[in-house]
Design a protein around this motif. Structure first.
Motif, PDB file in Angstrom:
ATOM      1  N   ASP A 131       0.867  -1.178   0.000  1.00 39.84           N
ATOM      2  CA  ASP A 131       0.000   0.000   0.000  1.00 39.84           C
ATOM      3  C   ASP A 131       0.901   1.224   0.000  1.00 39.84           C
ATOM      4  OD1 ASP A 131      -1.642   2.222   0.697  1.00 39.84           O
ATOM      5  OD2 ASP A 131      -3.105   0.868   1.586  1.00 39.84           O
ATOM      6  N   GLU A 183      -6.663  -9.192  -1.591  1.00 40.79           N
ATOM      7  CA  GLU A 183      -6.345  -8.870  -2.985  1.00 40.79           C
ATOM      8  C   GLU A 183      -4.916  -9.290  -3.318  1.00 40.79           C
ATOM      9  OE1 GLU A 183      -5.858  -4.828  -5.725  1.00 40.79           O
ATOM     10  OE2 GLU A 183      -7.110  -4.784  -3.914  1.00 40.79           O
ATOM     11  N   LEU A 184      -3.970  -8.984  -2.416  1.00 40.11           N
ATOM     12  CA  LEU A 184      -2.579  -9.348  -2.645  1.00 40.11           C
ATOM     13  C   LEU A 184      -2.382 -10.859  -2.643  1.00 40.11           C
ATOM     14  CD1 LEU A 184      -0.849  -6.665  -0.368  1.00 40.11           C
ATOM     15  CD2 LEU A 184      -0.785  -6.757  -2.876  1.00 40.11           C
ATOM     16  N   ARG A 209      -7.424  -5.509   1.227  1.00 37.58           N
ATOM     17  CA  ARG A 209      -6.196  -5.352   0.443  1.00 37.58           C
ATOM     18  C   ARG A 209      -5.304  -6.585   0.591  1.00 37.58           C
ATOM     19  NH1 ARG A 209      -3.539  -4.251  -3.991  1.00 37.58           N
ATOM     20  NH2 ARG A 209      -1.416  -3.496  -3.638  1.00 37.58           N
ATOM     21  N   VAL A 253      -3.122  -2.033   7.198  1.00 41.28           N
ATOM     22  CA  VAL A 253      -3.611  -2.307   5.849  1.00 41.28           C
ATOM     23  C   VAL A 253      -4.959  -3.030   5.940  1.00 41.28           C
ATOM     24  CG1 VAL A 253      -2.410  -4.534   5.644  1.00 41.28           C
ATOM     25  CG2 VAL A 253      -2.943  -3.220   3.585  1.00 41.28           C
TER      26      VAL A 253
END
Length: 869
Positions: free
Chosen positions: A43, A68-69, A65, A61
């Motif tokens: 990020d 997603e990673l 996210r 974070v």
């Protein structure tokens, strides 16, 4: 509503991202840009807002996210490569295994502070930064080091300014759960009990500490923490802050560091299987009690008497002194030491009177009422060093009282000049210019890639780095003014302070009086003229902290701040509060010139100028510390020193005006000599290529390994295997000390000198010595010769041993040898007897020497003490 307890909650990473935890938990990321790139990719905005703190990053974070990673194949491949690179870094053979041949099992390195990264605020200044760089370079070389320190719950103070420019201190709480460290546990299970150490204190109190581990590349750093429930409140506060509290509080910190540190090392090696240290290195005297604890261990576990245990401990101990002045040494009242090392507190193994002897100032001018930590450090270490050649000279003079029979040149304190960890301090832009492999031991040619760059490339790179530093400085200055009570509406001028095309000078360090923060203010109008010069202006960025109890240092800061507040010059000179690693990292590459103007010879080393040099900044400095040793007019400029002038005001005036003249007549004209100043860039290239390899911390650590660690390990093994060697050495020393008053040189004579001594002549020398109760193998008879001054003192003497030629009644002996007259002018010689034993690291170790009889003594009227010719 205020919380009654604060703690950090760490995220649970998806299985695909567990590699992020691996990267976070090894502090190599602090000096490895490629790993930082991985964190930034998680990020970018959050990475910047957390100040480059990966623990905070992963704590904040969003879970979405992370999910997603976990499904981003490109990111996962990048993460896999980063983890593989780290694994190779910590397991592959490096210099220590290949070139050095793994000569040591392990070294324990003790320091009261460690500067690894701004994320782990356990440092105050140069000593801690040096210790951090030592660990990092040891990791790069794969030297098997264990770092030992304390975990301060408030670290060192955060600095700000009030409206009057006066330093303000605050102590932010350091939450271990929010740091990239882990508890040492007594077992592999995550819920295993934390490993602890315990010290008994006077009054049947106990001091317990748990052990945190920071993994610094290949090197574990153990940090003891007393803020645990097993302690009463006073003991919980022992590790509250760095260099704070009362005298007894400081003593408790140093007891925990030295005594508790040894016990922590033992626990760590027991739990992890790490090889036990052969060498113990104390970085300054703060950790000196480690030697007492090792003696206690040997007495308790091996049944050794004090003298034998002392020899075992000494043989494997290295002591590094960093202070050039006695006032910088910790000294405690003798009564406090008696209390804390009484049999009730410390146990029966080590007699308290013998401990007191180790720290006693029992030399001319010493104070019998204090216990001196540096003196103890020297007596408990067979090998000792200063941190630059000049500091070695200063240290030998400062501690010469411990060796009263020897000249200062013979005092057994050597020097290893400090170095700096280039990967920490050199940004990738400079790295890309130089193609420097700065994590290697091979210093030859590592900066040769600089020859492939053009002057224009170098100049443009320095401008980019200057602009980045200016942007960072503007943000810090704005925040400082807001903290001082200014409003946003009146701070528009901050956006235009400093200029990326103006010669930029940096000055950043602690603010004791001898570093002379305000020397540049001796003539304010002259300084203003330099700052505001219409064709060749100069801008200066200044930073530094005064110790919270140093009112004089705070006044110097206030004086500087008030000058920098002047609207006429505030766009050209700024003081930036809260000097730390995060401020320093953009500062060094952003400066063109690094200014240092201490009172010579009070700068032990001064590594900030080394960091600047690696970043293509030229040094403008008094020849003190490392700069005295490696000065070259292609690396910068030497400010003439008025050393020897007793009037301090006059000395400051002379040196300040020399500084102004250098800036006006040499530094600024060279910087502004054309759009791309070729001569300036030539000096920059020379600095990086020729000076760069010398100032690397890898060079420094290699020197420690080869010159101190390996000899210490060999001594330790020779004394440690069965302890017979230590017993013999202790008994021999006792016998020599008892017999020494009988030792004398009765007569010295030269043969073949001639009426007119000529250069190149070989002259025979004979010395007759009486050895009392000693044997010839117990001593060495030396001739010392060389130039003499007007007081017949031999300067830089050459030493040579004489050979035993004949033995007479009464244990008298004749020794013979030759002198070569290898220099013209006043020449002198003398003879002395010194102890000799294979277990000694230096002939001066016992502080015993016997010279010729007094030439004024009527009993020996024809026996000169020496001669001059």
């Amino acid at each position: 509503m205020r919380a009654i307890r604060r703690f950090s909650v760490r995220p649970v990473l998806p299985e695909q991202l567990t590699g992020l935890g691996t990267l976070v938990n090894n502090l190599r990321w602090a000096w490895h840009p490629e790993t930082q790139d991985v964190f930034e990719a998680v990020d970018p905005q959050l990475w910047r807002s957390t100040g480059g703190d990966p623990v905070k990053l992963l704590g904040e974070v969003p879970a979405a996210r992370l999910d997603e990673l976990a499904n981003d194949q490109a990111f996962l491949r990048r993460l896999e490569l980063a983890v593989a690179d780290l694994n190779g870094y910590v397991t592959d053979d490096r210099w220590f295994q290949t070139d050095a041949g793994s000569p040591i099992s392990s070294v324990a390195y003790f320091s009261p502070e460690f500067g690894i990264t701004h994320v782990l605020p356990q440092y105050s200044g140069g000593l801690g930064i040096l210790a951090g760089d030592h660990l990092k370079a040891a990791s790069d070389l794969a030297v098997p080091l264990i770092g030992v320190g304390l975990l301060y719950r408030h670290g060192y103070f955060a600095q700000s300014l009030n409206s009057e420019g006066w330093q303000q201190e605050r102590y932010p709480l350091v939450d271990p759960d929010g740091l990239p460290i882990s508890l040492l546990r007594d077992g592999p299970e995550s819920n295993a009990a934390p490993a602890t150490v315990t010290l008994t204190l006077p009054g049947n109190r106990q001091l317990h500490a748990q052990i945190w581990v920071a993994q610094v590349g290949r090197v574990p750093l153990l940090m003891l923490d007393s803020d645990i429930e097993a302690n009463e409140q006073p003991e919980r506060e022992v590790t509250d802050r760095l260099y704070g509290g009362t005298t007894e509080h400081r003593l408790l910190q140093e007891l925990l560091l030295g005594v508790g540190g040894v016990r922590a090392v033992r626990e760590y090696c027991r739990i992890t299987g790490h090889p036990a240290p052969e060498v113990f290195h104390t970085n300054e005297g703060h950790a000196g009690f480690l030697g007492i604890e090792r003696i206690r261990e040997l007495a308790a576990d091996q049944g050794l008497d004090f003298d034998t245990a002392l020899e075992v401990a000494r043989g494997g101990t290295v002591f590094t002194t960093h202070t050039p002045v006695p006032a910088g040494i910790d000294r405690f009242p003798v009564e406090l030491i008696q209390q804390h090392f009484s049999p009730d507190a410390y146990g029966e193994g080590v007699p308290v009177d013998r401990i007191l002897e180790l720290g006693a100032e029992d030399f001319e001018g010493g104070d019998p009422g204090v216990f001196n930590m540096a003196i103890m450090g020297l007596r408990l270490a067979q090998r000792a060093n200063g941190v630059s050649k000049l500091h070695g000279v200063v240290s030998r003079g400062m501690f010469s009282g411990l060796w009263p029979s020897f000249d200062a040149t013979d005092v057994p304190i050597t020097s290893i000049t400090n170095g700096v960890h280039a990967p920490t301090w050199v940004p990738r832009e400079i790295h890309n210019l130089t193609y420097a492999a700065t994590d290697t031991a091979d210093a030859d040619g590592i900066f040769a890639g600089l020859d492939k760059t053009t002057d224009a490339q170098i100049w443009e790179t320095k401008r980019i780095l200057r602009q980045r530093f200016i942007d960072d400085t503007r943000a810090r200055v704005r925040q400082s003014w807001l903290n001082r009570g200014a409003s946003e509406a009146e701070l528009g001028w901050v956006d235009s302070i400093l200029d990326p095309d103006v010669l930029t000078m940096g000055f950043a360090r602690r603010v004791p009086s001898y570093k002379r923060l305000t020397l540049m203010l001796r003539d304010p109008e002259r300084l203003k003229s330099l700052l505001l010069h219409p064709q060749r202006p100069v801008q200066i960025v200044i930073a530094g902290k005064a110790h919270p109890h140093d009112e004089g240092g705070k006044k110097l800061i206030q004086e500087m701040v008030r000058f920098a507040d002047d609207p006429e010059v505030r766009h050209r000179i700024v003081f930036v509060p809260d000097y730390d690693i995060a401020l320093a990292q953009p500062m060094y590459p952003g400066c063109d010139v690094w200014l240092n103007n201490p009172l010579r010879p009070y700068e032990a080393c001064g590594t900030s100028g080394m960091k600047a040099a690696l970043n293509g900044a030229l040094n403008l400095s008094i020849r003190d510390g490392w700069w005295d040793e490696w000065y070259d007019d292609e690396f910068g400029w030497a400010i003439p020193s008025a050393e020897g002038i007793e009037d301090t005001d006059r000395r400051d005036d002379l040196e300040a005006h020399a500084l102004y003249d250098l800036i006006e007549k040499q530094v600024a004209p060279r910087f502004y000599d054309g759009d791309v100043p070729g001569r300036w860039i030539e000096m920059l290239r020379h600095t990086i290529k020729e000076l760069g390899p010398k100032v690397l911390a890898t060079r420094m650590v290699r020197d420690y390994v080869e010159r101190l660690y390996v000899p210490s390990a060999l001594s330790s093994r020779s004394l440690n295997s069965t302890y017979d060697g230590a017993r013999d050495l202790a008994a021999w020393k006792k016998r020599v000390r008892a017999a020494w008053p009988q030792i004398r040189v009765d007569h010295v004579e030269l043969q073949g000198l001639g009426d007119v001594p000529q250069l190149g002549t070989n002259v025979g020398i004979r010395a007759f010595a009486a050895l009392g109760d000693l044997k010839p193998q117990d001593i060495d008879v030396e001739v010392l010769h060389g130039r003499v001054d007007s007081n017949d003192e031999i300067k830089d003497p050459v030493r040579a041993s004489l050979s035993l030629a004949e033995t007479y009644d009464g244990n008298r002996h004749r020794y013979e040898g030759e002198l070569k007259l290898d220099r013209t002018g006043p020449f002198g010689y003398t003879v002395r007897v010194v102890p000799k034993h294979p277990g000694l690291a230096s002939p001066a170790e016992l502080g015993l020497a016997a010279g010729p009889s007094d030439p004024e003594d009527p009993s020996t009227p024809d026996l000169p003490a020496g001669s001059e010719f």
